[in-house]
Design a protein around this motif. Structure first.
Motif, short mmCIF file in Angstrom:
data_model
loop_
_atom_site.label_atom_id
_atom_site.label_comp_id
_atom_site.label_asym_id
_atom_site.label_seq_id
_atom_site.Cartn_x
_atom_site.Cartn_y
_atom_site.Cartn_z
N GLU A 116 -13.55 -12.59 9.83
CA GLU A 116 -13.83 -12.54 11.15
C GLU A 116 -15.46 -12.41 10.79
OE1 GLU A 116 -11.52 -10.10 13.35
OE2 GLU A 116 -9.69 -10.20 11.63
N TYR A 129 0.85 -1.83 0.07
CA TYR A 129 -0.03 0.00 -0.34
C TYR A 129 0.86 1.06 -0.05
CZ TYR A 129 -3.47 -2.94 1.98
OH TYR A 129 -4.66 -4.43 1.00
N HIS A 158 -9.73 -14.96 14.50
CA HIS A 158 -8.99 -14.69 16.07
C HIS A 158 -8.51 -15.21 17.40
CE1 HIS A 158 -5.99 -10.64 14.88
NE2 HIS A 158 -7.25 -10.39 14.40
N ARG A 190 -14.06 0.00 3.11
CA ARG A 190 -12.67 0.77 4.39
C ARG A 190 -13.76 2.11 4.60
NH1 ARG A 190 -7.68 -0.89 5.76
NH2 ARG A 190 -7.81 -3.26 5.64
N ALA A 216 2.06 -5.10 2.92
CA ALA A 216 0.73 -5.75 3.64
C ALA A 216 1.01 -7.32 3.51
CB ALA A 216 0.08 -5.45 3.21
N LEU A 275 1.07 4.87 0.67
CA LEU A 275 -0.09 5.96 1.23
C LEU A 275 1.05 7.26 0.89
CD1 LEU A 275 0.11 4.44 4.69
CD2 LEU A 275 -1.92 4.37 3.24
N VAL A 308 3.57 0.83 2.66
CA VAL A 308 3.17 -0.33 3.45
C VAL A 308 3.31 -2.05 2.87
CG1 VAL A 308 2.19 -1.99 5.51
CG2 VAL A 308 2.06 0.49 5.58
N PRO A 362 -1.25 -12.20 14.12
CA PRO A 362 -1.50 -10.60 14.24
C PRO A 362 -2.21 -10.16 13.60
CG PRO A 362 0.93 -12.07 14.24
CD PRO A 362 0.04 -12.76 13.84
N GLY A 378 -2.38 -7.14 11.20
CA GLY A 378 -1.88 -6.54 10.73
C GLY A 378 -0.82 -7.22 9.82
N GLY A 406 -2.06 -9.31 7.97
CA GLY A 406 -2.12 -9.37 5.84
C GLY A 406 -3.16 -10.68 5.47
N LYS A 407 -3.44 -10.71 6.59
CA LYS A 407 -4.47 -11.16 6.44
C LYS A 407 -6.10 -11.16 5.29
CE LYS A 407 -5.82 -12.00 10.55
NZ LYS A 407 -5.05 -10.81 11.67
N SER A 408 -6.51 -10.05 5.54
CA SER A 408 -7.52 -9.29 5.22
C SER A 408 -7.10 -8.80 3.29
CB SER A 408 -8.23 -7.84 5.95
OG SER A 408 -8.55 -8.58 7.30
N THR A 409 -5.32 -8.54 4.13
CA THR A 409 -5.50 -8.26 2.66
C THR A 409 -5.13 -9.65 1.93
OG1 THR A 409 -4.01 -6.67 3.10
CG2 THR A 409 -3.42 -7.18 1.09
#
Ligand SMILES: Nc1ncnc2c1ncn2[C@@H]1O[C@H](COP(=O)(O)OP(=O)(O)OP(=O)(O)O)[C@@H](O)[C@H]1O
Ligand SMILES: [Mg+2]
Lengths: 259, 389
Positions: free
Chosen positions: A175, A13, A208, B387, A23, A15, A21, A42, A44, A46-49
């Motif tokens: 999630e 990403y 999680h 988001r 990811a 910014l 970042v 944990p 951040g 990168g799971k969602s990514t």
């Protein structure tokens, strides 16, 4: 047989010019047909990514090094147009997101029927399929309620019904139980498990919750944009053939006919 | 249904936008109706002046303002290519033309019935009663135009007072939307008498009442160019101004098309403002629904479908505003015409074309205004949209 295969998946990403970042830093993943896989790690990591890339919502970055590969049932997804990817999302995938899932102005039934509409099923057929999907998540009597008139768990179940209504090959859930207490969470999980068992749908979910992870066939662990552990495949994946006659009967009807 | 609920969710903002469009369309309907009325007047005049030459005294205009003689009619008749010449006497119904009125002022119009020998093609229909005939010469009878009849509140058989003289109404015309609506037609002799009284005694004493005319309508023989006759008249008779259909179109047509352009322009500007407010409403409603759009895109709505949804929504806003504006415009033009009836000033002519194109325009405007936010929404990345806070 692998239904989803990814190799060299990276996502950075940007910014600003300086602030980027990473990811995903080169992920290799393979998910078998009919598997129910949990992705844990944990915040951040990168799971969602990764889920977004597997769900064709994001394209992986074109790399300097080895080119990214993404295959769905052996078919290359890299070069597809936005329209083609949208069509695959509509017809072959089901999504459950962590919190904002439903269109607030639509009733539970209309929210579910939206997925039918995008998959090209309309009218009575969509209505029938929508009602059946709501019945499966135990919300047939809430069909005409708006999301604001439903509890968090009920909303999440509506989202599950929407993900299931077209009997997609793959369900991606980020999630899905994140907002729920343990009872509700077990309920939603049981639903997904049931589908996976009875219809052989491939399910990938981010969680999680270690208990949720244990209920899956395999847990993939991520850290810092990489996969640390591909996990151990559980010995026996229940085959769709083992479905009870009653469950098959429950699923019969237009929804199955259009699957 | 879903769409109506979506509009309902943003009640206040949708209502304000619809009101904006409504006012714009109302203005367009009202000004458009006014322009229609002017157009009808001009077209009526244009039809009337086609294929003939109307001669008035120099400095006069369309039969008003100067005195001719019926003897000139004989002179003109003798010219090459002239078929029939009809002498007429026209004057304002009242010298007091206070206030600016739109359209043609009320007129008294005298000529010998059937003197045109059937050459006049301008279509006039009688609502009630009969037309004037040659036998009416010498008696005080009148045929009233529709607006004038309404102003006098007169029926056939009633008596009306025209310039202090009593006339018996023998016929009433159907509306023509142009000059005759506002005139009283009387026999030539009666008009000559009335006209004499309008002149200063010194002038009047020198005139023979029986030969007075204010206009001569010249009908060319079939196939003869009216312009050629006008040139001949100019060459052979002094102190007169011949006017052809072409002259009329040039003078009046240019002036009124300018006026119409201004009227329609005012309507369009108010609509532009309405259009901007649709863009604003839709842009805000799209921003508000960013996450919703993200969900829809994620579960398989194509860009095209998102775009269509938003464009249709804003087109419906335009349509509702357009229909309400049309309704309001209809009420205003109807009330305006009712109020103007007593003074025989009918300002508005709300045609089906104006009504239909106003509503269609509002709808298209809404759709166009929705297109910009729709385009923006459809370009959103689904994940970014999801988001969005
Ligand atoms: N749209 C974005 N713009 C910038 N950075 C992003 C964006 N999305 C994610 N990131 C960053 O990428 C990294 C991975 O994010 P991701 O959402 O994939 O993590 P995650 O494993 O799902 O975390 P969580 O468990 O908290 O949901 C994070 O450092 C995050 O800040
Ligand atoms: Mg996440």
């Amino acid at each position: 047989m692998a239904i989803l295969e990814g190799r060299n998946l990276r996502k950075t990403y940007r910014l600003s010019r300086r602030n980027t970042v990473e990811a995903l830093k080169g992920v290799e993943i393979s998910i078998d047909q009919g598997e129910m896989v949990a992705i844990m790690g944990p915040s951040g990591s990168g799971k969602s990514t990764l889920m977004h890339i597997l769900g064709l919502l994001h394209a992986p970055d074109p790399n300097h090094g080895p080119a990214p590969e993404l295959r769905l049932a052996g078919e290359d997804m890299a070069a597809l147009s936005d329209n083609a990817r949208t069509r695959i999302r509509a017809r072959r995938m089901g999504f459950v997101f962590q919190d904002f899932n439903l269109v607030p102005t639509l009733t539970a039934l209309e929210n579910v029927m939206l997925a039918c509409e995008y998959a090209g099923i309309g009218g009575k057929q969509a209505r029938q399929a929508g009602l059946e999907a709501l019945a499966l998540v135990g919300l047939e009597d809430r069909a005409s309620h708006k999301p604001s008139e439903l509890s968090g768990g009920e909303q999440q179940r509506v989202a599950v019904a929407r993900a299931l209504v077209n009997k997609p090959e793959i369900i991606l859930a980020d999630e899905p139980t994140g907002n729920l207490d343990s009872d509700r969470s077990a309920e939603v999980l049981a639903l997904l498990r049931e589908f996976n068992r009875e219809h052989g749908q491939t399910i990938v979910l981010v969680t999680h919750d270690a208990e949720v992870g244990e209920a899956c066939d395999r847990v993939i662990r991520m850290r810092d944009g990489r996969i640390r552990d591909q996990g151990q495949r559980a010995a026996a994946v229940a085959a769709p053939a083992m479905a009870t006659p009653a469950a098959v009967a429950a699923m019969a009807g237009p929804a199955v006919a259009t699957a | 249904m879903r769409l109506v609920r979506d509009l309902g969710r943003r009640k206040l903002r949708s209502a304000l936008t619809i009101t904006g469009i409504m006012i714009g369309i109302m203005a367009l309907v009202v000004f458009g109706s006014m322009a229609n009325k002017i157009d009808a007047l001009v077209k009526g005049g244009s039809t009337y002046y086609k294929d003939k030459v109307v001669v008035s005294a120099k400095g006069g205009y369309m039969g008003l303002g100067g005195v001719l003689s019926t003897k000139m009619a004989d002179q003109i008749s003798a010219l090459d290519g002239v078929d029939v010449v009809v002498a007429g006497v026209e004057m304002l119904l009242s010298d007091d033309q206070s206030g600016v009125s739109m359209g043609t002022p009320p007129m008294i119009d005298g000529s010998v019935a059937d003197a045109d020998k059937g050459r006049e093609t301008f279509q006039i229909n009688y609502a009630t009663g009969r037309a004037l005939t040659e036998q009416d010469e010498g008696s005080n009878v009148a045929v009233l135009g529709s607006d004038l009849a309404r102003q006098f509140n007169a029926q056939v058989g009633d008596t009306v007072t025209l310039r202090d003289v009593q006339f018996k109404v023998v016929g009433i015309l159907e509306p023509t939307l142009t000059a005759p609506d506002n005139s009283a037609m009387v026999p030539l002799a009666a008009a000559q008498q009335l006209f004499m009284k309008t002149l200063p005694t010194l002038v009047a004493d020198k005139l023979d009442v029986n030969v007075i005319a204010t206009s001569l309508v010249v009908y060319p023989e079939p196939g003869v160019d009216p312009q050629k006759i006008a040139d001949e008249i100019n060459a052979s008779i002094s102190g007169v101004t011949p006017m052809t259909g072409k002259d009329f179109d040039q003078e009046i047509g240019a002036a009124t098309s300018m006026l119409n352009a201004i009227l329609i322009g005012i309507g369009l500007i108010s609509l532009l403002v309405g259009g901007l407010s649709v863009i604003n409403t839709m842009a805000m409603s799209v921003a508000e629904r960013t996450r919703e759009i993200g969900i829809k895109r994620a579960i398989g709505a194509s860009r095209w479908r998102i775009r269509r949804e938003i464009v249709i929504e804003s087109a419906v806003i335009g349509l509702i505003g357009g229909l309400l504006g049309l309704g309001l415009g209809y009420v205003i033009t109807t009330l305006g015409n009712d109020a103007g009836r007593s003074s025989a000033t009918i300002l508005f002519d709300l045609t089906f074309g104006t009504a239909f194109s106003s509503v269609a325009f509002a709808t298209i405007l809404g759709a166009t205004a929705g297109f910009i936010p729709a385009w923006h929404a459809s370009r959103l990345d689904p994940v970014t949209a999801l988001r969005y806070e």
